[in-house]
Write an enzyme that holds these catalytic residues in place. Structure first.
Site, PDB file in Angstrom:
ATOM      1  CE1 TYR A   1      -4.392  -1.969   4.924  1.00  0.00           C
ATOM      2  CE2 TYR A   1      -3.345   0.143   4.478  1.00  0.00           C
ATOM      3  CZ  TYR A   1      -3.964  -1.009   4.027  1.00  0.00           C
ATOM      4  OH  TYR A   1      -4.149  -1.201   2.666  1.00  0.00           O
TER       5      TYR A   1
ATOM      6  CB  SER B   1      -0.881   0.003   1.261  1.00  0.00           C
ATOM      7  OG  SER B   1      -1.504   1.254   1.469  1.00  0.00           O
TER       8      SER B   1
ATOM      9  CE  LYS C   1      -2.064  -3.933   3.005  1.00  0.00           C
ATOM     10  NZ  LYS C   1      -2.292  -5.043   2.041  1.00  0.00           N
TER      11      LYS C   1
END
Length: 261
Positions: free
Chosen positions: A148, A135, A152
């Site tokens: 998150y 991401s 990633k």
């Protein structure tokens, strides 16, 4: 193409767009997901196969790879796409149980995929392409929650170490870092702060504020095309690479573009 591809998290969003594109280019596609109805329907529509898979559970991922070998006798492409958003909020108040859940899916799930795809590809002796979905939140701070973003960025590191080991077997390992794709995950996050916005609204916001290509937002198809590129033989000399699909957003700032006038 004639290749056999496994796509985790392939029932909707980026995974579904990629599954469809791969099939249109002649691949035999296995969709692995926990969204059984969506996944099975899509698999039927593209002439592929569907299997229930929670990537956090290693035996589930192993079963997916075994299906590929039983169905077509080989595995050429592994797209580790499944992921979850995780908790938001301050790092001072993070619920560590929820953080570990994010890591179990986003990091361990990718590790399981690389591990079992590598085993199959090494055994075949024909090489292959392993692609991991990261991401823009791994590239630049402030684009995702703490858990998150952590997950990633870990994926990019794992991609590179895997490429170091597996290159001798002609197995390429790369990652993709999308930005601003109006997936269900991103649209849900926007709705928490902006109310009832549509995917089109999110794409418009990204095109206006999160892209050097002013007015051009991201789409799942953009990321699918990047995955097709990395899966193809035309990228036979590309490995350990993180392909950023972000309209240039994480590479440059255009707030001072008046200096070019």
């Amino acid at each position: 193409m004639g290749k056999v591809a496994v796509i985790t998290g392939g029932a909707r969003g980026i995974g579904a767009a990629t599954a469809t594109l791969f099939a249109q280019n002649g691949a035999h596609v296995i969709i692995a997901d926990i969204l059984d109805e969506l996944g099975a329907t899509l698999a039927d529509s593209i002439g592929g196969r569907y299997i229930h898979c929670d990537v956090a559970k290693e035996d589930n991922v192993e079963s997916v790879i075994q299906l590929a070998l039983t169905w077509k006798g080989q595995l050429d492409i592994m797209l580790n796409n499944a992921g979850i958003p995780g908790p938001g909020g301050s790092i001072a108040n993070l619920d560590m149980e929820r953080v570990m859940n994010v890591l179990s899916v986003n990091v361990n799930g990718v590790l399981h995929g690389i591990k079992h795809a590598a085993r199959a590809m090494i055994h075949s002796g024909k090489g292959g392409s392993i692609i991991c979905m990261s991401s823009s939140a791994a590239i630049m701070g402030g684009l995702g929650g703490h858990a998150y973003s952590l997950s990633k960025e870990a994926i990019i590191g794992l991609t590179r170490t895997s490429a170091c080991e597996l290159g001798v077997h002609a197995i390429r390992v790369n990652s993709i870092s999308p930005h601003g794709v109006p997936s269900e995950m991103l649209v849900s996050a926007y709705r928490k702060f902006l109310g009832d916005v549509s995917p089109e609204d999110v794409s418009k916001i990204v095109g206006e504020r999160g892209s050097l290509l002013r007015g051009r937002g991201a789409s799942a198809q953009d990321v699918a095309q990047a995955a097709l590129f990395l899966a193809s033989d035309e990228t036979g000399y590309i490995t350990a690479h993180n392909l950023v699909v972000d309209g240039g957003y994480t590479s440059a700032c255009n707030t001072m573009s008046f200096i070019y006038q």
